[in-house]
Design a protein around this motif. Structure first.
Motif, PDB file in Angstrom:
ATOM      1  N   THR A 205       0.842  -1.197   0.000  1.00 55.80           N
ATOM      2  CA  THR A 205       0.000   0.000   0.000  1.00 55.80           C
ATOM      3  C   THR A 205       0.875   1.245   0.000  1.00 55.80           C
TER       4      THR A 205
ATOM      5  N   GLU B 136       0.631   5.356  -1.159  1.00 53.98           N
ATOM      6  CA  GLU B 136      -0.376   6.359  -1.489  1.00 53.98           C
ATOM      7  C   GLU B 136       0.250   7.725  -1.716  1.00 53.98           C
TER       8      GLU B 136
ATOM      9  N   TRP C 227      -5.844  10.957  -0.332  1.00 55.06           N
ATOM     10  CA  TRP C 227      -4.768  10.010  -0.592  1.00 55.06           C
ATOM     11  C   TRP C 227      -5.276   8.948  -1.559  1.00 55.06           C
TER      12      TRP C 227
ATOM     13  N   ARG D 192       3.372   8.197   0.866  1.00 60.05           N
ATOM     14  CA  ARG D 192       3.595   7.427   2.090  1.00 60.05           C
ATOM     15  C   ARG D 192       3.481   5.941   1.797  1.00 60.05           C
ATOM     16  N   THR D 193       4.263   5.168   2.529  1.00 62.27           N
ATOM     17  CA  THR D 193       4.203   3.713   2.448  1.00 62.27           C
ATOM     18  C   THR D 193       3.638   3.192   3.758  1.00 62.27           C
ATOM     19  N   GLN D 194       2.699   2.275   3.658  1.00 60.76           N
ATOM     20  CA  GLN D 194       2.127   1.678   4.858  1.00 60.76           C
ATOM     21  C   GLN D 194       3.013   0.530   5.338  1.00 60.76           C
ATOM     22  N   ASP D 195       2.638  -0.057   6.471  1.00 64.27           N
ATOM     23  CA  ASP D 195       3.410  -1.187   7.016  1.00 64.27           C
ATOM     24  C   ASP D 195       3.511  -2.299   5.981  1.00 64.27           C
TER      25      ASP D 195
ATOM     26  N   SER E 163       5.068  -2.192   3.191  1.00 63.09           N
ATOM     27  CA  SER E 163       5.067  -1.670   1.819  1.00 63.09           C
ATOM     28  C   SER E 163       6.395  -1.013   1.491  1.00 63.09           C
TER      29      SER E 163
ATOM     30  N   GLY F 136       6.351   2.254   6.308  1.00 66.13           N
ATOM     31  CA  GLY F 136       6.039   3.243   7.337  1.00 66.13           C
ATOM     32  C   GLY F 136       6.740   4.565   7.150  1.00 66.13           C
TER      33      GLY F 136
ATOM     34  N   GLU G  60       7.056   8.476   5.123  1.00 69.05           N
ATOM     35  CA  GLU G  60       6.346   9.551   4.422  1.00 69.05           C
ATOM     36  C   GLU G  60       7.348  10.619   4.004  1.00 69.05           C
TER      37      GLU G  60
END
Length: 329
Positions: free
Chosen positions: A65, A67, A75, A91-94, A96, A113, A115
């Motif tokens: 993920t 965004e 987003w 930003r990258t999520q956990d 990602s 995690g 940004e």
């Protein structure tokens, strides 16, 4: 009568001479007329200036993920081939990961995690803001380009003015670490400048100047306070630990920001039965070159925890009676 006849030829000759004077002046003494003007050369066709395409960072890898924040504040998912322009955030999520490339000069690699936002992007300068997490900036060999990374909520700026690569982490609370893989990075904080060379790292804590650069450690000194009892009735487990300040920590795949001393904690929800809790720490240091063979410095620790919420069996009346008889003997 003879006298006038003799004068006639003289007078005729005089008249002819006087008449010839203007002709002689016109022929011999008059300035020649100026030559006709040369025709103007045809105008040289000047090609219309080609508009330079605005520089942008292009997504070349997107995993999980990732965004991008658009001008309206929403987003939306990032896709390979899409562009990240000035004043836009990603930003990258956990769990990602993302990689962006700016022309032939620069690369940005985002850990889970993380940004970042683009503050400037020109032929000669790239400037990004690291809001939180960990990102790696690369200037490719043979390029004359300056790459600057600022840390949000901290007095820290890292600058690479030649080809090379470095990683910056930011816990979002004023603790920043920089590790250089290749080249030399100028790290500024609280008015102090240090030079972080290849194979070194430095840390900035809240309100403090950068530490003196030191060799990238081979271990992140990860320590986790696991419970003594491996079997428990509670479904929640508070995982606490410590690592090298400036490291990025994941507890069961969720990014956790250690504090200025490297302490971290997170509640993990367990399921009934056996659970394997995984803690991973990743540092800003790495070994290897820009083009491959890079090994990130990381450390892991795992622990099996069993959850058993089954209540103990209730004793029946005969059991209670037998127990009472045994106690009376």
């Amino acid at each position: 009568m003879a006298q006038p006849r003799r004068q006639t030829p003289f007078l005729v000759g005089l008249v002819l001479i006087l008449a010839a004077l203007p002709v002689g002046w016109f022929v011999f003494l008059r300035q020649p007329p100026p030559p006709p003007p040369r025709p103007a050369p045809p105008p040289v066709a000047v090609p219309a200036p080609t508009e330079k395409k605005p520089l942008e960072l292009e997504f070349t890898e997107v995993s999980g993920t990732v965004e991008v924040q658009h001008p309206d504040g929403t987003w939306r998912p990032a896709t390979v081939g899409a562009a990240l322009r000035r004043n836009e955030k990603v930003r990258t999520q956990d769990g990602s990961y993302a990689m962006l490339i700016g022309g032939e000069a620069v690369e940005v690699r985002m850990d889970p995690g993380t940004e970042i936002s683009v503050e400037a992007l020109t032929e000669s300068v790239s400037r990004i803001l690291l809001g939180k997490g960990m990102a790696t900036a690369v200037v490719r060999p043979g390029q004359r380009h300056t790459f600057e990374v600022k840390a949000a909520n901290a007095d820290a700026v890292a600058t690479l003015e030649q080809s090379g690569a470095f990683t910056m982490s930011n816990n979002g609370q004023g603790t920043v670490a920089v590790g250089t893989r290749e080249g030399e990075v100028t790290l500024l904080g609280q008015g102090k400048v240090v030079i972080v060379r290849a194979g070194q790292q430095a840390v900035i804590r809240p309100g403090q100047a950068p530490s003196e650069p030191a060799t990238v450690p081979s271990s992140l000194l990860l320590k986790v306070d696991w419970p003594v009892e491996r079997t428990r009735r509670e479904r929640e487990l508070l995982v606490r630990g410590q690592t090298v300040p400036g490291s990025r920590v994941e507890v069961d795949g969720v990014t956790v920001a250690p504090d200025a001393q490297g302490h971290f904690e997170r509640k993990v929800v367990l399921r009934e039965g056996r659970n394997t809790v995984d803690v991973r720490a990743v540092g800003v240091g790495a070994v290897g070159g820009v083009d491959g063979g890079v090994k990130r410095i990381e450390q892991r620790d795992k622990q099996d925890v069993v959850v058993d919420t089954t209540p103990p069996p209730l004793k029946t009346d005969p059991d209670i009676w037998n127990q009472a008889n045994n106690d009376s003997r």
